[in-house]
Design a protein around this motif. Structure first.
Motif, PDB file in Angstrom:
ATOM      1  N   VAL A  55      -3.557  -0.527 -30.432  1.00 52.47           N
ATOM      2  CA  VAL A  55      -2.276  -0.100 -30.982  1.00 52.47           C
ATOM      3  C   VAL A  55      -2.401  -0.005 -32.496  1.00 52.47           C
ATOM      4  CG1 VAL A  55       0.144  -0.752 -31.241  1.00 52.47           C
ATOM      5  CG2 VAL A  55      -1.032  -1.198 -29.087  1.00 52.47           C
ATOM      6  N   ALA A  56      -1.904   1.102 -33.073  1.00 55.24           N
ATOM      7  CA  ALA A  56      -1.957   1.279 -34.525  1.00 55.24           C
ATOM      8  C   ALA A  56      -0.714   2.008 -35.005  1.00 55.24           C
ATOM      9  CB  ALA A  56      -3.200   2.069 -34.917  1.00 55.24           C
ATOM     10  N   ALA A  57      -0.123   1.494 -36.088  1.00 52.88           N
ATOM     11  CA  ALA A  57       1.014   2.161 -36.723  1.00 52.88           C
ATOM     12  C   ALA A  57       0.464   3.233 -37.656  1.00 52.88           C
ATOM     13  CB  ALA A  57       1.854   1.160 -37.493  1.00 52.88           C
ATOM     14  N   GLU A  58       0.970   4.453 -37.528  1.00 49.16           N
ATOM     15  CA  GLU A  58       0.478   5.583 -38.311  1.00 49.16           C
ATOM     16  C   GLU A  58       1.632   6.374 -38.908  1.00 49.16           C
ATOM     17  OE1 GLU A  58      -2.643   6.037 -38.951  1.00 49.16           O
ATOM     18  OE2 GLU A  58      -3.588   4.784 -37.412  1.00 49.16           O
ATOM     19  N   ALA A  59       1.396   6.910 -40.096  1.00 47.97           N
ATOM     20  CA  ALA A  59       2.360   7.806 -40.731  1.00 47.97           C
ATOM     21  C   ALA A  59       2.205   9.192 -40.109  1.00 47.97           C
ATOM     22  CB  ALA A  59       2.114   7.868 -42.227  1.00 47.97           C
ATOM     23  N   MET A  60       3.330   9.847 -39.847  1.00 46.89           N
ATOM     24  CA  MET A  60       3.293  11.183 -39.259  1.00 46.89           C
ATOM     25  C   MET A  60       3.436  12.235 -40.350  1.00 46.89           C
ATOM     26  SD  MET A  60       5.587  10.818 -35.810  1.00 46.89           S
ATOM     27  CE  MET A  60       6.986   9.954 -36.526  1.00 46.89           C
ATOM     28  N   PRO A  61       2.673  13.330 -40.246  1.00 42.10           N
ATOM     29  CA  PRO A  61       2.848  14.412 -41.203  1.00 42.10           C
ATOM     30  C   PRO A  61       4.188  15.103 -40.967  1.00 42.10           C
ATOM     31  CG  PRO A  61       1.302  15.066 -39.497  1.00 42.10           C
ATOM     32  CD  PRO A  61       1.631  13.618 -39.266  1.00 42.10           C
ATOM     33  N   THR A  62       4.790  15.600 -42.019  1.00 43.67           N
ATOM     34  CA  THR A  62       6.066  16.298 -41.878  1.00 43.67           C
ATOM     35  C   THR A  62       5.908  17.806 -41.884  1.00 43.67           C
ATOM     36  OG1 THR A  62       6.411  16.216 -44.272  1.00 43.67           O
ATOM     37  CG2 THR A  62       7.346  14.420 -42.961  1.00 43.67           C
ATOM     38  N   ASP A  63       4.716  18.288 -42.239  1.00 42.55           N
ATOM     39  CA  ASP A  63       4.518  19.725 -42.395  1.00 42.55           C
ATOM     40  C   ASP A  63       3.615  20.356 -41.337  1.00 42.55           C
ATOM     41  OD1 ASP A  63       2.228  18.452 -43.237  1.00 42.55           O
ATOM     42  OD2 ASP A  63       1.963  19.671 -45.029  1.00 42.55           O
ATOM     43  N   ALA A  64       3.145  19.564 -40.370  1.00 42.70           N
ATOM     44  CA  ALA A  64       2.254  20.098 -39.341  1.00 42.70           C
ATOM     45  C   ALA A  64       2.195  19.134 -38.166  1.00 42.70           C
ATOM     46  CB  ALA A  64       0.850  20.303 -39.914  1.00 42.70           C
ATOM     47  N   CYS A  65       1.739  19.645 -37.026  1.00 43.22           N
ATOM     48  CA  CYS A  65       1.500  18.790 -35.869  1.00 43.22           C
ATOM     49  C   CYS A  65       0.110  18.177 -35.996  1.00 43.22           C
ATOM     50  CB  CYS A  65       1.546  19.607 -34.582  1.00 43.22           C
ATOM     51  SG  CYS A  65       3.198  20.175 -34.180  1.00 43.22           S
ATOM     52  N   GLN A  66      -0.049  16.971 -35.522  1.00 42.92           N
ATOM     53  CA  GLN A  66      -1.359  16.335 -35.523  1.00 42.92           C
ATOM     54  C   GLN A  66      -1.921  16.445 -34.121  1.00 42.92           C
ATOM     55  OE1 GLN A  66      -1.698  12.650 -37.646  1.00 42.92           O
ATOM     56  NE2 GLN A  66      -3.543  12.073 -36.546  1.00 42.92           N
TER      57      GLN A  66
ATOM     58  N   SER B 158       2.685  12.447 -27.430  1.00 38.30           N
ATOM     59  CA  SER B 158       2.014  11.979 -26.213  1.00 38.30           C
ATOM     60  C   SER B 158       1.788  10.473 -26.175  1.00 38.30           C
ATOM     61  CB  SER B 158       0.657  12.673 -26.062  1.00 38.30           C
ATOM     62  OG  SER B 158       0.813  14.050 -25.839  1.00 38.30           O
ATOM     63  N   TYR B 159       1.388   9.891 -27.300  1.00 34.05           N
ATOM     64  CA  TYR B 159       0.943   8.493 -27.291  1.00 34.05           C
ATOM     65  C   TYR B 159       1.718   7.581 -28.236  1.00 34.05           C
ATOM     66  CZ  TYR B 159      -2.936  10.976 -25.199  1.00 34.05           C
ATOM     67  OH  TYR B 159      -3.686  11.800 -24.402  1.00 34.05           O
ATOM     68  N   GLY B 160       2.663   8.127 -28.981  1.00 35.16           N
ATOM     69  CA  GLY B 160       3.385   7.342 -29.967  1.00 35.16           C
ATOM     70  C   GLY B 160       4.714   6.803 -29.470  1.00 35.16           C
ATOM     71  N   THR B 161       5.237   5.847 -30.215  1.00 33.05           N
ATOM     72  CA  THR B 161       6.539   5.273 -29.892  1.00 33.05           C
ATOM     73  C   THR B 161       7.669   6.149 -30.385  1.00 33.05           C
ATOM     74  OG1 THR B 161       6.439   3.976 -31.935  1.00 33.05           O
ATOM     75  CG2 THR B 161       5.723   2.880 -29.892  1.00 33.05           C
ATOM     76  N   VAL B 162       7.359   7.059 -31.323  1.00 34.05           N
ATOM     77  CA  VAL B 162       8.349   7.969 -31.902  1.00 34.05           C
ATOM     78  C   VAL B 162       7.738   9.365 -31.895  1.00 34.05           C
ATOM     79  CG1 VAL B 162       9.673   8.514 -33.987  1.00 34.05           C
ATOM     80  CG2 VAL B 162       9.221   6.138 -33.409  1.00 34.05           C
TER      81      VAL B 162
END
Length: 76
Positions: free
Chosen positions: A17-28, A52-56
């Motif tokens: 499990v890892a907390a990650e910042a999501m980009p706002t300008d593109a899909c990862q 697919s795999y995130g909590t948000v």
């Protein structure tokens, strides 16, 4: 509506499990698990690894709904 910019990804292979910042300008589209090195890709029907795999889900989906990201062209 406030957009959440952090999501916790859980690897389906090893459970890391890892907390990650999501980009706002593109899909990862890809994410390398920091536990086992598995390269995660979105599941069919999802626009990114956070959906697919995130909590948000990713910011575009949070704002506009499930099909917003790819229908808006950010994944092209």
């Amino acid at each position: 509506m406030a957009v959440v910019l952090q999501s916790t990804i859980t690897c389906p292979k090893c459970g890391h499990v890892a907390a990650e910042a999501m980009p706002t300008d593109a899909c990862q589209w890809y994410y390398e698990c920091k536990g086992c090195g598995e390269l995660l890709k979105p599941l069919q029907g999802d626009c990114c690894v956070f959906c697919s795999y995130g909590t948000v889900p990713c910011p575009p989906v949070q704002l506009e709904g499930k099909n917003a990201c790819c229908s808006s062209g950010c994944c092209d």
